[in-house]
Design a protein around this motif. Structure first.
Motif, PDB file in Angstrom:
ATOM      1  N   SER A 163      28.026   6.466  23.433  1.00  0.00           N
ATOM      2  CA  SER A 163      27.519   5.565  24.466  1.00  0.00           C
ATOM      3  C   SER A 163      27.572   4.100  24.033  1.00  0.00           C
ATOM      4  O   SER A 163      27.531   3.202  24.882  1.00  0.00           O
ATOM      5  CB  SER A 163      26.078   5.945  24.832  1.00  0.00           C
ATOM      6  N   LYS A 202      33.144   6.237  38.373  1.00  0.00           N
ATOM      7  CA  LYS A 202      34.160   7.121  37.796  1.00  0.00           C
ATOM      8  C   LYS A 202      35.217   7.478  38.860  1.00  0.00           C
ATOM      9  O   LYS A 202      36.430   7.487  38.559  1.00  0.00           O
ATOM     10  CB  LYS A 202      33.505   8.406  37.279  1.00  0.00           C
ATOM     11  N   THR A 206      32.742   4.043  30.331  1.00  0.00           N
ATOM     12  CA  THR A 206      31.456   4.678  30.654  1.00  0.00           C
ATOM     13  C   THR A 206      30.777   5.309  29.445  1.00  0.00           C
ATOM     14  O   THR A 206      29.638   5.756  29.547  1.00  0.00           O
ATOM     15  CB  THR A 206      31.653   5.766  31.723  1.00  0.00           C
ATOM     16  N   SER A 230      30.306  -1.059  36.517  1.00  0.00           N
ATOM     17  CA  SER A 230      30.467  -0.767  35.089  1.00  0.00           C
ATOM     18  C   SER A 230      30.224   0.701  34.767  1.00  0.00           C
ATOM     19  O   SER A 230      30.637   1.171  33.707  1.00  0.00           O
ATOM     20  CB  SER A 230      29.495  -1.610  34.265  1.00  0.00           C
ATOM     21  N   GLY A 231      29.529   1.417  35.673  1.00  0.00           N
ATOM     22  CA  GLY A 231      29.189   2.805  35.375  1.00  0.00           C
ATOM     23  C   GLY A 231      28.073   2.946  34.364  1.00  0.00           C
ATOM     24  O   GLY A 231      27.823   4.040  33.850  1.00  0.00           O
ATOM     25  N   ARG A 237      27.040   5.798  38.810  1.00  0.00           N
ATOM     26  CA  ARG A 237      27.917   6.164  37.691  1.00  0.00           C
ATOM     27  C   ARG A 237      29.028   7.080  38.188  1.00  0.00           C
ATOM     28  O   ARG A 237      30.196   6.924  37.798  1.00  0.00           O
ATOM     29  CB  ARG A 237      27.076   6.830  36.606  1.00  0.00           C
ATOM     30  N   ARG A 253      24.420   3.348  32.645  1.00  0.00           N
ATOM     31  CA  ARG A 253      23.215   4.105  32.984  1.00  0.00           C
ATOM     32  C   ARG A 253      22.046   3.163  33.244  1.00  0.00           C
ATOM     33  O   ARG A 253      22.051   2.007  32.813  1.00  0.00           O
ATOM     34  CB  ARG A 253      22.857   5.065  31.853  1.00  0.00           C
ATOM     35  N   HIS A 299      31.817   8.065  27.772  1.00  0.00           N
ATOM     36  CA  HIS A 299      31.941   9.516  27.705  1.00  0.00           C
ATOM     37  C   HIS A 299      32.803   9.896  26.507  1.00  0.00           C
ATOM     38  O   HIS A 299      33.795   9.228  26.214  1.00  0.00           O
ATOM     39  CB  HIS A 299      32.577  10.078  28.984  1.00  0.00           C
ATOM     40  N   HIS A 336      38.753   5.046  31.333  1.00  0.00           N
ATOM     41  CA  HIS A 336      37.452   5.041  32.010  1.00  0.00           C
ATOM     42  C   HIS A 336      36.384   5.776  31.209  1.00  0.00           C
ATOM     43  O   HIS A 336      35.199   5.514  31.365  1.00  0.00           O
ATOM     44  CB  HIS A 336      37.544   5.510  33.470  1.00  0.00           C
ATOM     45  N   ASN A 337      36.779   6.672  30.286  1.00  0.00           N
ATOM     46  CA  ASN A 337      35.793   7.230  29.363  1.00  0.00           C
ATOM     47  C   ASN A 337      35.291   6.156  28.397  1.00  0.00           C
ATOM     48  O   ASN A 337      34.102   6.133  28.045  1.00  0.00           O
ATOM     49  CB  ASN A 337      36.388   8.389  28.567  1.00  0.00           C
TER      50      ASN A 337
END
Length: 601
Positions: free
Chosen positions: A450, A525, A542, A409-410, A521, A412, A544, A538-539
Motif C-alpha cells: 500500500s 479501477k 492503487t 487516485s483510488g 476505489r 482508501r 494492490h 493501475h495496481n
C-alpha cells in the motif's frame, strides 16, 4: 497520551489501579490471570502498574501503550468480577490433569514417608527388647504393607474396570476441589472427569509403590501447572507486539478489534489457557456473536457478554456473517502466532479452534460496486459540490476533497484522512504526487504494497488541490495534518466521517449497501481499465500486490532514500491523466484558502 510518562529519558506505562482495588487484600484462590495486578509478597493488589515502553520516542510510546491500556482495563474488569462473584465455576481439562497428578504425587509421598519411618511391627520380638528405632521397615512391616498395597491395587483396578469410582476416591476428589476453591454444580460433568482421573492416578501411584517394594527406584512425577502454557490475553499481547524493530506488526485498528474480540471471549468463557480452548468454546462464542447487533447504545455496550445476551436485542439490526468471521479470524491469527512459537507442541494433533466461521453467500463476498456515471452526476450536483455547503459531519473541506481524491487516485478512506501537508509534494519534472506512507504519527498502511506515490490527476490540480495544500503549508509545518479535523488518533475520526458520508450518499445519490465510499476505489479501477492502463500500472497506483515476486524487481531508490514501485513517476503521471469519466460534469474550479477559524485551537 494518558498513562504515558517520561522517566530517565525513556517512556513508561503507568496505570494507577482504581480505589476499589488498589491496596486491597487478595482473596484465596485468586485466578492466575490476575497475577500482574497482585503484590504476591504482601498478598494485596498493587496500587499502580508500571511497565517500560522500551522507547524514548514520544509518538512511538503513544502507539505502544494502547495494547497495555486495553489489557489492564480487561484485568481490572476481571478482578472486579472475581471480587464480586467469587471463584469461577467450572474446571478446565488442564486443571483436572494437574489435580490428578497432585493426587498421585501425594500417594507416592505418603508411601515414602511410611517406608522411611516404618511401623515397628515385629511378631518375633521378645519381652524386654527395645522399641523400633524409627529407621526403615521391619520384616513384618514389609509383609503387612505388601498385603495392604495388593488389596488397594485390586480395589482400584476394579473401580477402573467398572468405571465406577468408590467412596474413598470421591473423598479425595471432594477435598481437592474444596482446597482449590472451585465451585461446581452437582450435575457438572467435571465431577465424573475428576473421579476417573483420580482412579487413573491411584493406579499409577500403586504401580510405582509395588516397584518400590520390589527394591526398584520409582520417582514421583513432577507437578504440573493448572495453566499449562499462556492464557488468551497473554497470547494476544504476544501477537500485538510482534517482535522487535523491523518485524511486521498488526495494524493498530486490527489490534483494537482483536482486543475487543478477546474481551468478549473472556467474558463468555474466562481467560482460558490457549491449550484448553476447544472448538466447542469457539462455536459457543461464534453463536453468541451472531446474536449481537451491529451497534449498541453505550448502556448495553458496557454489559458483559452473558448479561448482554439476556437483554431484548430484537429491535437492533443484527451483524452479518462476514463481521463474525472477521472476529474469529483475528483470534485465529492470535493462536496461529502462538502455534508458530511452539506453545502447542505438547498437542501434536492441535487444530486452530477458531476455524469455525460461516460460509458466506457468493453475492455477499464482494459487496462493493463502482458508481455509475448517473450516480456521479447526482453526487456533483449535490449541495457540497454545487452550493459549497459544509455539513458539520463532513468535517469542513474533507466533505469536498475526500470523494474527489478517491475518484481520481483510488486511495482508501484512511489513506486520504492521514495525509500530512508534506505528503502532497512535487517530484522530478515538477510532478505533484501523493506520498502514501506509514512514516508519520498515526499513519498506517493496510499492506506492505500500500505504500506508494500517486501522481495528482490534472483534474484535481484544476479544481485547486495543490493551491489548497500551499495555503495550508503557509500556516502549518509539513508534519501537520492536511485536514485540520483529522489530527491523531485518526481511525475513529475516519470511521465517524464515513458514517456521515454514507448518510449523505443515501440522501443525495443512491441508497444501496453496495455503494459506499469504498466504491470510489472500484470506480477508479474500472476507469483505469477503460482508459487502457495495464494491470501492472493501475495496481501500482492503487497499491494492490499483483504480479508476484517479479513486481518488486527494478525498483529505484529515490532522493529521500525510499524505493519507488518499479515504474517511474513520469510514466505513472502520464498514465493516470488518461483516466476520464465520460458523461459526468465535474465541479468547477474550487480554490480554497484555509481560514484561521479552521485551525485547531
Amino acid at each position: 497520551m494518558k498513562f504515558v510518562q517520561r522517566r530517565a529519558g525513556r517512556y513508561e506505562f503507568r496505570y494507577p489501579l482504581p480505589d476499589d482495588l488498589a491496596g486491597k487484600p487478595v482473596p484465596h484462590f485468586c485466578p492466575e490471570a490476575l497475577a500482574p495486578l497482585v503484590n504476591a509478597r504482601a498478598g494485596r493488589f498493587k496500587t499502580e502498574l508500571v511497565r517500560s515502553l522500551q522507547t524514548n520516542d514520544g509518538p512511538i510510546a503513544d502507539r505502544r501503550v494502547l495494547p497495555h491500556i486495553a489489557e489492564v482495563h480487561g484485568l481490572v474488569d476481571l478482578a472486579r468480577r472475581f471480587l464480586r462473584d467469587g471463584p469461577a465455576a467450572g474446571i478446565s481439562p488442564d486443571q483436572i490433569a494437574a489435580m490428578a497428578r497432585d493426587h498421585e504425587i501425594h500417594l507416592l509421598g505418603a508411601d515414602e514417608a511410611i517406608r522411611a519411618k516404618g511401623i515397628g511391627l515385629d511378631m518375633t520380638r521378645e519381652d524386654g527388647q527395645g522399641p523400633h528405632d524409627g529407621f526403615g521397615m521391619t520384616g513384618d512391616d514389609l509383609g503387612a504393607y505388601r498385603m495392604l498395597v495388593a488389596e488397594l491395587d485390586r480395589y482400584t483396578r476394579q473401580q477402573a474396570a467398572q468405571m465406577r469410582p468408590g467412596e474413598s476416591t470421591n473423598s479425595f476428589v471432594n477435598r481437592a476441589v474444596e482446597a482449590r476453591g472451585f465451585v461446581l454444580h452437582p450435575n457438572d460433568p467435571a465431577w465424573r472427569q475428576l473421579d476417573l482421573a483420580f482412579v487413573k492416578a491411584q493406579r499409577s501411584a500403586l504401580a510405582g509403590i509395588r516397584k518400590r517394594l520390589d527394591g526398584d527406584e520409582e520417582l514421583a512425577p513432577e507437578r504440573v501447572s493448572e495453566r499449562t502454557g499462556m492464557v488468551l490475553t497473554a497470547a494476544l499481547r504476544l501477537w500485538a507486539e510482534a517482535g522487535g524493530a523491523g518485524a511486521r506488526k498488526p495494524q493498530p485498528s486490527s489490534i483494537a478489534e482483536a482486543e475487543r474480540a478477546a474481551r468478549r471471549f473472556v467474558e463468555l468463557h474466562g481467560d482460558l489457557p490457549i491449550t484448553a480452548i476447544t472448538k466447542a468454546h469457539a462455536r459457543a462464542f461464534r453463536d453468541a456473536l451472531v446474536q449481537l447487533p451491529k451497534a449498541l447504545p453505550a448502556r448495553l455496550g458496557r454489559l458483559p457478554l452473558p448479561k448482554l445476551l439476556k437483554e431484548d436485542l430484537t429491535k437492533y439490526a443484527r451483524r452479518n456473517a462476514q463481521t463474525v468471521n472477521k472476529t474469529l479470524a483475528l483470534l485465529s491469527g492470535v493462536l496461529a502466532r502462538a502455534e508458530r512459537d511452539g506453545h502447542f507442541e505438547a498437542l501434536p494433533a492441535w487444530a486452530n479452534p477458531f476455524h469455525v466461521g460461516f460460509d458466506v453467500a457468493p453475492a455477499e463476498r464482494e459487496p462493493y460496486e463502482p458508481f455509475s456515471a448517473a450516480e456521479l452526476q447526482r453526487l456533483f450536483a449535490s449541495p457540497v459540490f454545487a452550493r459549497g455547503e459544509r455539513p458539520l459531519g463532513g468535517q469542513g473541506e474533507a466533505a469536498y476533497w475526500f470523494p474527489l481524491i478517491a475518484l481520481f487516485s483510488g486511495a482508501r478512506r484512511t489513506e486520504i484522512a492521514q495525509l500530512k501537508i508534506g505528503d502532497v509534494r512535487q517530484g522530478e519534472g515538477g510532478i505533484w504526487y501523493l506520498d502514501i506512507t506509514n512514516e508519520g504519527a498515526d499513519q498506517n498502511l493496510k499492506t506492505v504494497s500500500s505504500g506508494r506515490s500517486v501522481p495528482v490527476h490534472h483534474e484535481l490540480i484544476r479544481l485547486g488541490l495543490v493551491d489548497m495544500v500551499a495555503a495550508r503549508a503557509k500556516a502549518q509545518p509539513p508534519t501537520a495534518p492536511l485536514w485540520p479535523a483529522f489530527a491523531p488518533p485518526i481511525d475513529p475520526k475516519a470511521k465517524a466521517w464515513t458514517k456521515w458520508f454514507g448518510r449523505y450518499l443515501g440522501l443525495h445519490v443512491v441508497d444501496h449497501s453496495a455503494k459506499t465510499f469504498h466504491s470510489f476505489r472500484h470506480t477508479f479501477k474500472r476507469a483505469c481499465r477503460e482508459a487502457g492502463l495495464s494491470e501492472e500500472v493501475h495496481n501500482a497506483l492503487t497499491g494492490h500486490a499483483g504480479g508476484g515476486v517479479g513486481r518488486r524487481y527494478g525498483r529505484e531508490r529515490r532522493a529521500d532514500g525510499t524505493l519507488d514501485c518499479g515504474i517511474s513517476l513520469a510514466r505513472l503521471h502520464t498514465e493516470i491523466d488518461k483516466v476520464v469519466y465520460r458523461g459526468v460534469t465535474l465541479p468547477t474550479s474550487h480554490r480554497v484558502a484555509m481560514r484561521a477559524t479552521e485551525e485547531p485551537q
